[in-house]
Scaffold this motif. Structure first.
Motif, PDB file in Angstrom:
ATOM      1  N   PHE A  90       5.061   0.141  19.691  1.00  0.00           N
ATOM      2  CA  PHE A  90       5.726   1.342  20.214  1.00  0.00           C
ATOM      3  C   PHE A  90       7.010   1.671  19.480  1.00  0.00           C
ATOM      4  O   PHE A  90       7.719   2.562  19.892  1.00  0.00           O
ATOM      5  N   LEU A  91       7.378   0.893  18.475  1.00  0.00           N
ATOM      6  CA  LEU A  91       8.627   1.199  17.781  1.00  0.00           C
ATOM      7  C   LEU A  91       8.568   0.885  16.297  1.00  0.00           C
ATOM      8  O   LEU A  91       8.307  -0.249  15.908  1.00  0.00           O
ATOM      9  N   TYR A  92       8.813   1.882  15.473  1.00  0.00           N
ATOM     10  CA  TYR A  92       9.164   1.679  14.093  1.00  0.00           C
ATOM     11  C   TYR A  92       8.138   1.035  13.192  1.00  0.00           C
ATOM     12  O   TYR A  92       8.155  -0.165  12.934  1.00  0.00           O
ATOM     13  N   VAL A  93       7.267   1.803  12.659  1.00  0.00           N
ATOM     14  CA  VAL A  93       6.456   1.306  11.560  1.00  0.00           C
ATOM     15  C   VAL A  93       7.269   1.429  10.279  1.00  0.00           C
ATOM     16  O   VAL A  93       7.328   0.521   9.476  1.00  0.00           O
ATOM     17  N   HIS A  94       7.916   2.577  10.146  1.00  0.00           N
ATOM     18  CA  HIS A  94       8.752   2.806   8.957  1.00  0.00           C
ATOM     19  C   HIS A  94      10.172   3.046   9.430  1.00  0.00           C
ATOM     20  O   HIS A  94      10.565   4.162   9.724  1.00  0.00           O
ATOM     21  N   ASP A 146      -3.736   6.929   5.142  1.00  0.00           N
ATOM     22  CA  ASP A 146      -3.406   5.922   4.144  1.00  0.00           C
ATOM     23  C   ASP A 146      -3.686   4.573   4.789  1.00  0.00           C
ATOM     24  O   ASP A 146      -2.830   4.009   5.470  1.00  0.00           O
ATOM     25  N   CYS A 168       2.984   6.484  15.086  1.00  0.00           N
ATOM     26  CA  CYS A 168       3.842   5.494  15.735  1.00  0.00           C
ATOM     27  C   CYS A 168       5.323   5.804  15.547  1.00  0.00           C
ATOM     28  O   CYS A 168       6.122   5.601  16.448  1.00  0.00           O
ATOM     29  N   ASP A 169       5.674   6.269  14.353  1.00  0.00           N
ATOM     30  CA  ASP A 169       7.066   6.624  14.102  1.00  0.00           C
ATOM     31  C   ASP A 169       7.497   7.766  15.012  1.00  0.00           C
ATOM     32  O   ASP A 169       8.576   7.750  15.598  1.00  0.00           O
ATOM     33  N   CYS A 208       3.664  -1.748  15.180  1.00  0.00           N
ATOM     34  CA  CYS A 208       3.973  -0.514  15.892  1.00  0.00           C
ATOM     35  C   CYS A 208       4.300  -0.713  17.355  1.00  0.00           C
ATOM     36  O   CYS A 208       4.448   0.232  18.092  1.00  0.00           O
ATOM     37  N   GLU A 268      11.784  17.017   8.533  1.00  0.00           N
ATOM     38  CA  GLU A 268      12.434  16.163   7.542  1.00  0.00           C
ATOM     39  C   GLU A 268      11.446  15.572   6.555  1.00  0.00           C
ATOM     40  O   GLU A 268      11.647  15.576   5.363  1.00  0.00           O
ATOM     41  N   ARG A 269      10.368  15.039   7.072  1.00  0.00           N
ATOM     42  CA  ARG A 269       9.418  14.343   6.218  1.00  0.00           C
ATOM     43  C   ARG A 269       8.141  14.044   6.983  1.00  0.00           C
ATOM     44  O   ARG A 269       8.111  14.155   8.195  1.00  0.00           O
ATOM     45  N   ASP A 283      13.343   3.084   8.254  1.00  0.00           N
ATOM     46  CA  ASP A 283      14.351   4.006   7.730  1.00  0.00           C
ATOM     47  C   ASP A 283      13.938   5.460   7.895  1.00  0.00           C
ATOM     48  O   ASP A 283      14.777   6.333   8.076  1.00  0.00           O
ATOM     49  N   ALA A 284      12.630   5.704   7.873  1.00  0.00           N
ATOM     50  CA  ALA A 284      12.156   7.065   8.131  1.00  0.00           C
ATOM     51  C   ALA A 284      12.598   7.479   9.528  1.00  0.00           C
ATOM     52  O   ALA A 284      13.124   8.572   9.737  1.00  0.00           O
ATOM     53  N   VAL A 285      12.395   6.573  10.473  1.00  0.00           N
ATOM     54  CA  VAL A 285      12.774   6.858  11.846  1.00  0.00           C
ATOM     55  C   VAL A 285      14.268   7.127  11.957  1.00  0.00           C
ATOM     56  O   VAL A 285      14.702   8.093  12.588  1.00  0.00           O
ATOM     57  N   GLY A 314       8.127   6.527  18.346  1.00  0.00           N
ATOM     58  CA  GLY A 314       9.402   5.807  18.397  1.00  0.00           C
ATOM     59  C   GLY A 314      10.586   6.757  18.422  1.00  0.00           C
ATOM     60  O   GLY A 314      11.509   6.619  19.231  1.00  0.00           O
ATOM     61  N   ILE A 315      10.541   7.753  17.569  1.00  0.00           N
ATOM     62  CA  ILE A 315      11.645   8.711  17.468  1.00  0.00           C
ATOM     63  C   ILE A 315      11.853   9.457  18.774  1.00  0.00           C
ATOM     64  O   ILE A 315      12.968   9.638  19.233  1.00  0.00           O
ATOM     65  N   ALA A 333      10.741  16.906  14.137  1.00  0.00           N
ATOM     66  CA  ALA A 333      10.766  15.594  13.482  1.00  0.00           C
ATOM     67  C   ALA A 333      10.089  15.701  12.119  1.00  0.00           C
ATOM     68  O   ALA A 333      10.560  15.137  11.125  1.00  0.00           O
ATOM     69  N   GLU A 393      16.386   8.084   9.634  1.00  0.00           N
ATOM     70  CA  GLU A 393      16.770   9.328   8.959  1.00  0.00           C
ATOM     71  C   GLU A 393      16.474  10.537   9.843  1.00  0.00           C
ATOM     72  O   GLU A 393      17.320  11.403  10.035  1.00  0.00           O
ATOM     73  N   VAL A 394      15.251  10.558  10.373  1.00  0.00           N
ATOM     74  CA  VAL A 394      14.869  11.709  11.192  1.00  0.00           C
ATOM     75  C   VAL A 394      15.735  11.792  12.436  1.00  0.00           C
ATOM     76  O   VAL A 394      16.164  12.875  12.836  1.00  0.00           O
ATOM     77  N   LEU A 395      16.023  10.642  13.033  1.00  0.00           N
ATOM     78  CA  LEU A 395      16.822  10.631  14.266  1.00  0.00           C
ATOM     79  C   LEU A 395      18.186  11.276  14.056  1.00  0.00           C
ATOM     80  O   LEU A 395      18.684  12.005  14.919  1.00  0.00           O
ATOM     81  N   LEU A 436       5.431  11.823   8.826  1.00  0.00           N
ATOM     82  CA  LEU A 436       5.620  10.660   9.689  1.00  0.00           C
ATOM     83  C   LEU A 436       4.276  10.218  10.244  1.00  0.00           C
ATOM     84  O   LEU A 436       3.368  11.026  10.418  1.00  0.00           O
ATOM     85  N   CYS A 437       4.174   8.928  10.531  1.00  0.00           N
ATOM     86  CA  CYS A 437       2.948   8.460  11.169  1.00  0.00           C
ATOM     87  C   CYS A 437       3.094   8.571  12.678  1.00  0.00           C
ATOM     88  O   CYS A 437       4.193   8.783  13.197  1.00  0.00           O
ATOM     89  N   MET A 485       0.815  -1.208   0.000  1.00  0.00           N
ATOM     90  CA  MET A 485       0.000   0.000   0.000  1.00  0.00           C
ATOM     91  C   MET A 485       0.853   1.263   0.000  1.00  0.00           C
ATOM     92  O   MET A 485       1.030   1.861  -1.036  1.00  0.00           O
ATOM     93  N   THR A 486       1.383   1.648   1.110  1.00  0.00           N
ATOM     94  CA  THR A 486       2.128   2.903   1.083  1.00  0.00           C
ATOM     95  C   THR A 486       3.109   2.837  -0.076  1.00  0.00           C
ATOM     96  O   THR A 486       2.866   3.335  -1.116  1.00  0.00           O
TER      97      THR A 486
END
Lengths: 124, 124
Positions: free
Chosen positions: A12-16, B94, B63-64, A10, B57-58, A18-20, B67-68, B54, A22-24, B60-61, A1-2
């Motif tokens: 509590f950690l990381y659905v996406h 989405d 959950c992300d 989820c 950058e982009r 690499d997004a996480v 996490g961050i 956060a 990158e932002v970190l 985010l959902c 989908m996405t």
DNA sequence: CTTTCATATGATTATTTGTTCATATGTTAT
DNA sequence: ATAACATATGAACAAATAATCATATGAAAG
């Protein structure tokens, strides 16, 4: 989908993931973000905002500000202390009277952008 | 001493009468000052500031973001609601996931000026 | 339609914060 | 020194608010 990189759930950690990541890497220091919030907290009170606007015109003593805004001398004094601690106003003593004035060009800028945001928001 | 126009005493009103009058005529509407304070109040919390950064950058959902920033989903959701109500972020759904992104150019401007103020302040 | 997962919402609680009251500091005049 | 006045400060109280817990909504998959 996405499209590309959903990872695990989820819990509590990381659905996406690499997004996480990158932002970190690009997040500013915690200290700075904290200080920034503290600064805006100073603007986040209508009494202080009104004091700043009163000082837009000219320097004023504590009693005048109290008179203009319909507040007690004590309340004004407390708030002036906060504004001064954050370098938004400065004090000048003349005998018994203490005159306060704006001590920062950013005061104008910040309030100006805030007003812009408000006016555009209502126009939507 | 000062020079021109002291009038009466400060009995809670008017040490410098014409100063008070002049400022009073030029003060913005109370409503606007109140709204302005409400807006800055939104920026006056480090959790919300961190969320905004956060999102710099982009998108985010929820959950992300949790996490961050090391927060619970609930806490993030509550704050996103505040940010959204003030038109600082917008949401895009989405499927099950809701993506948030910045919804205002002023966010950049306001945070930028805040940072300027902080950096100059420490240099004094 | 039932389950699963992401997000949202309501109530409660703990903390923060602005105002008030009482009092202290600092300055000028008598 | 004492009195008068402008301002500042500390303690107490009330209101606002952010996090937590429990639960509800909404969407996709089985």
């Amino acid at each position: 989908m996405t499209d590309d990189n959903e990872i695990e759930k989820c819990e509590f950690l990381y659905v996406h993931e690499d997004a996480v990541r990158e932002v970190l890497t690009k997040m500013p220091k915690e200290d700075m973000l904290y200080d920034l919030a503290e600064l805006f907290k100073v603007f986040g009170d209508s009494t202080r905002i009104r004091i700043l606007y009163a000082l837009f015109e000219r320097e004023l003593c504590v009693c005048d500000i109290a008179g203009i805004l319909g507040l007690t001398q004590t309340a004004v004094s407390h708030q002036l202390r906060v504004l001064k601690a954050n370098k938004l106003v400065k004090a000048r003593r003349d005998g018994k009277v203490v005159f306060y004035s704006l001590d920062d060009d950013h005061v104008h800028s910040i309030l100006g952008i805030g007003i812009q945001h408000l006016s555009e928001g209502s126009g939507k």
